[in-house]
Design a protein around this motif. Sequence first.
Motif, PDB file in Angstrom:
ATOM      1  N   TYR A  87       0.903  -1.492  -0.007  1.00 42.49           N
ATOM      2  CA  TYR A  87      -0.154   0.067  -0.003  1.00 42.49           C
ATOM      3  C   TYR A  87       0.920   1.176  -0.069  1.00 42.49           C
ATOM      4  N   LEU A  88       1.973   1.503   0.963  1.00 42.44           N
ATOM      5  CA  LEU A  88       2.458   2.447   0.993  1.00 42.44           C
ATOM      6  C   LEU A  88       3.643   2.945  -0.412  1.00 42.44           C
ATOM      7  N   LEU A  89       3.805   1.684  -1.034  1.00 40.32           N
ATOM      8  CA  LEU A  89       4.691   1.741  -2.372  1.00 40.32           C
ATOM      9  C   LEU A  89       3.633   2.046  -3.454  1.00 40.32           C
ATOM     10  N   GLY A  90       2.551   2.088  -3.189  1.00 39.67           N
ATOM     11  CA  GLY A  90       1.408   2.407  -4.334  1.00 39.67           C
ATOM     12  C   GLY A  90       1.024   1.279  -5.336  1.00 39.67           C
ATOM     13  N   ARG A  91       1.327   0.144  -4.621  1.00 40.70           N
ATOM     14  CA  ARG A  91       1.004  -1.274  -5.611  1.00 40.70           C
ATOM     15  C   ARG A  91      -0.252  -1.964  -4.950  1.00 40.70           C
ATOM     16  N   SER A  92      -1.192  -1.442  -4.160  1.00 40.63           N
ATOM     17  CA  SER A  92      -2.235  -1.833  -3.619  1.00 40.63           C
ATOM     18  C   SER A  92      -3.471  -1.166  -4.171  1.00 40.63           C
ATOM     19  N   LYS A  93      -4.541  -1.817  -4.551  1.00 39.28           N
ATOM     20  CA  LYS A  93      -5.897  -1.219  -4.872  1.00 39.28           C
ATOM     21  C   LYS A  93      -6.737  -0.749  -3.606  1.00 39.28           C
ATOM     22  N   GLU A  94      -6.324  -1.232  -2.555  1.00 39.95           N
ATOM     23  CA  GLU A  94      -6.790  -0.809  -1.179  1.00 39.95           C
ATOM     24  C   GLU A  94      -6.819   0.505  -0.804  1.00 39.95           C
ATOM     25  N   SER A  95      -7.725   1.004  -0.246  1.00 42.01           N
ATOM     26  CA  SER A  95      -7.668   2.539   0.190  1.00 42.01           C
ATOM     27  C   SER A  95      -7.177   2.537   1.736  1.00 42.01           C
ATOM     28  N   GLU A  96      -6.558   3.776   1.987  1.00 43.92           N
ATOM     29  CA  GLU A  96      -5.903   3.901   3.244  1.00 43.92           C
ATOM     30  C   GLU A  96      -6.783   3.527   4.383  1.00 43.92           C
ATOM     31  N   THR A  97      -8.216   3.856   4.251  1.00 41.12           N
ATOM     32  CA  THR A  97      -8.838   3.203   5.360  1.00 41.12           C
ATOM     33  C   THR A  97      -9.066   1.864   5.388  1.00 41.12           C
ATOM     34  N   GLU A  98      -9.199   1.314   4.112  1.00 39.89           N
ATOM     35  CA  GLU A  98      -9.223  -0.299   4.133  1.00 39.89           C
ATOM     36  C   GLU A  98      -8.115  -1.011   4.677  1.00 39.89           C
ATOM     37  N   VAL A  99      -6.893  -0.500   4.391  1.00 40.98           N
ATOM     38  CA  VAL A  99      -5.655  -1.162   5.002  1.00 40.98           C
ATOM     39  C   VAL A  99      -5.696  -0.721   6.712  1.00 40.98           C
ATOM     40  N   TYR A 100      -6.234   0.365   6.916  1.00 33.96           N
ATOM     41  CA  TYR A 100      -6.280   0.574   8.573  1.00 33.96           C
ATOM     42  C   TYR A 100      -7.255  -0.546   9.093  1.00 33.96           C
ATOM     43  N   GLU A 101      -8.218  -0.785   8.769  1.00 32.23           N
ATOM     44  CA  GLU A 101      -9.219  -1.609   8.995  1.00 32.23           C
ATOM     45  C   GLU A 101      -8.758  -3.099   9.207  1.00 32.23           C
ATOM     46  N   LEU A 102      -7.973  -3.428   7.944  1.00 32.62           N
ATOM     47  CA  LEU A 102      -7.096  -4.752   7.864  1.00 32.62           C
ATOM     48  C   LEU A 102      -6.243  -5.132   9.136  1.00 32.62           C
ATOM     49  N   MET A 103      -5.423  -3.734   9.422  1.00 32.31           N
ATOM     50  CA  MET A 103      -4.424  -3.754  10.543  1.00 32.31           C
ATOM     51  C   MET A 103      -5.118  -3.925  11.856  1.00 32.31           C
ATOM     52  N   THR A 104      -6.280  -3.431  12.005  1.00 36.09           N
ATOM     53  CA  THR A 104      -6.952  -3.368  13.311  1.00 36.09           C
ATOM     54  C   THR A 104      -7.504  -4.893  13.572  1.00 36.09           C
ATOM     55  N   SER A 105      -7.966  -5.408  12.458  1.00 36.76           N
ATOM     56  CA  SER A 105      -8.414  -6.823  12.274  1.00 36.76           C
ATOM     57  C   SER A 105      -7.234  -7.679  12.724  1.00 36.76           C
ATOM     58  N   TYR A 106      -6.268  -7.739  12.158  1.00 34.80           N
ATOM     59  CA  TYR A 106      -4.843  -8.623  12.560  1.00 34.80           C
ATOM     60  C   TYR A 106      -4.776  -8.267  14.297  1.00 34.80           C
ATOM     61  N   HIS A 107      -4.884  -6.906  14.575  1.00 33.98           N
ATOM     62  CA  HIS A 107      -4.574  -6.744  15.772  1.00 33.98           C
ATOM     63  C   HIS A 107      -5.501  -7.624  16.853  1.00 33.98           C
ATOM     64  N   LYS A 108      -6.685  -7.359  16.487  1.00 33.16           N
ATOM     65  CA  LYS A 108      -7.685  -8.176  17.368  1.00 33.16           C
ATOM     66  C   LYS A 108      -7.256  -9.482  17.264  1.00 33.16           C
ATOM     67  N   THR A 109      -7.085 -10.280  16.329  1.00 33.19           N
ATOM     68  CA  THR A 109      -6.687 -11.713  16.305  1.00 33.19           C
ATOM     69  C   THR A 109      -5.618 -12.043  16.985  1.00 33.19           C
ATOM     70  N   ILE A 110      -4.487 -11.146  17.074  1.00 33.56           N
ATOM     71  CA  ILE A 110      -3.419 -11.423  17.889  1.00 33.56           C
ATOM     72  C   ILE A 110      -3.821 -11.128  19.542  1.00 33.56           C
ATOM     73  N   GLU A 111      -4.395 -10.220  19.685  1.00 27.14           N
ATOM     74  CA  GLU A 111      -4.937 -10.059  21.131  1.00 27.14           C
ATOM     75  C   GLU A 111      -5.559 -11.299  21.304  1.00 27.14           C
ATOM     76  N   GLY A 112      -6.480 -11.834  20.753  1.00 28.54           N
ATOM     77  CA  GLY A 112      -7.051 -13.094  21.006  1.00 28.54           C
ATOM     78  C   GLY A 112      -6.118 -14.261  21.134  1.00 28.54           C
ATOM     79  N   LEU A 113      -5.318 -14.358  20.400  1.00 29.55           N
ATOM     80  CA  LEU A 113      -4.202 -15.525  20.533  1.00 29.55           C
ATOM     81  C   LEU A 113      -3.580 -15.430  21.809  1.00 29.55           C
TER      82      LEU A 113
END
Length: 244
Positions: free
Chosen positions: A175-201
């Motif tokens: 995303y940061l290199l401009g090679r992703s179709k996702e928006s800044e908001t979508e990447v943020y939401e993805l990051m928080t989803s990973y974060h919740k998953t790791i908290e659960g683990l």
Amino acid sequence: MIPAKISTKERILNESRRLFFEKGYETTSIQDILSALDIAKGTFYHHFQSKEELLEEIAVQFAKEAHAAMQEEIGDLGEGSGLEKIRQALIVARNWKKGKSEEIRFLTESLFSASNLQLRDKIRRKSVDLSFPLFVSLIVEGQKDGSLKSELRADHLTSIIFDLSDDLGEKVAFYLLGRSKESETEVYELMTSYHKTIEGLLGSPEGGLDYFSREDWSELVLLFKGGAAPAPSLEPLPLVANAG
């Protein structure tokens, strides 16, 4: 006190790091490095077999510097819980990267080029070898003091978390290199989803690793893309946000 003499290898590393940063990895030739240092080609090849090996060592240097900063901060926490130490280590790593954002950008651009795929994997393995024991020890500590409720083996948890971190890190980098179709908001939401998953683990209390705000993510994007550097935040990034 007489300053310690810098070895030829250190001179090559330091000058290459400067040239790669200023000119870019792809456009810096070995001859550029030889000319800047006024050394013979044989001297260079005595220490490094190729420009790729030089980039590898520079990237590993960065990993060692960040690791040392985390260890120093953890040592200062004394009797803090395992969870608190993980959170603080991540704050330090995030702020360290923000302070070196331009060099981190150069490394990301270099290592995520198609020609450096194998090199990126090699550097990743070396970075994991460096950080793995630290995070295993912090998870064990958190399990013993009750701040982390997971009953899974700490080394297994660390392996899973590092794999998740690497997967997310790649998505963030693209995303940061401009090679992703996702928006800044979508990447943020993805990051928080990973974060919740790791908290659960880990069996962390909800929010125990802390979410970073949408504004924090926007600041990091701006910083990576060459905007004005924001003041360092005291809030930690998610555990897995390791590419920004």
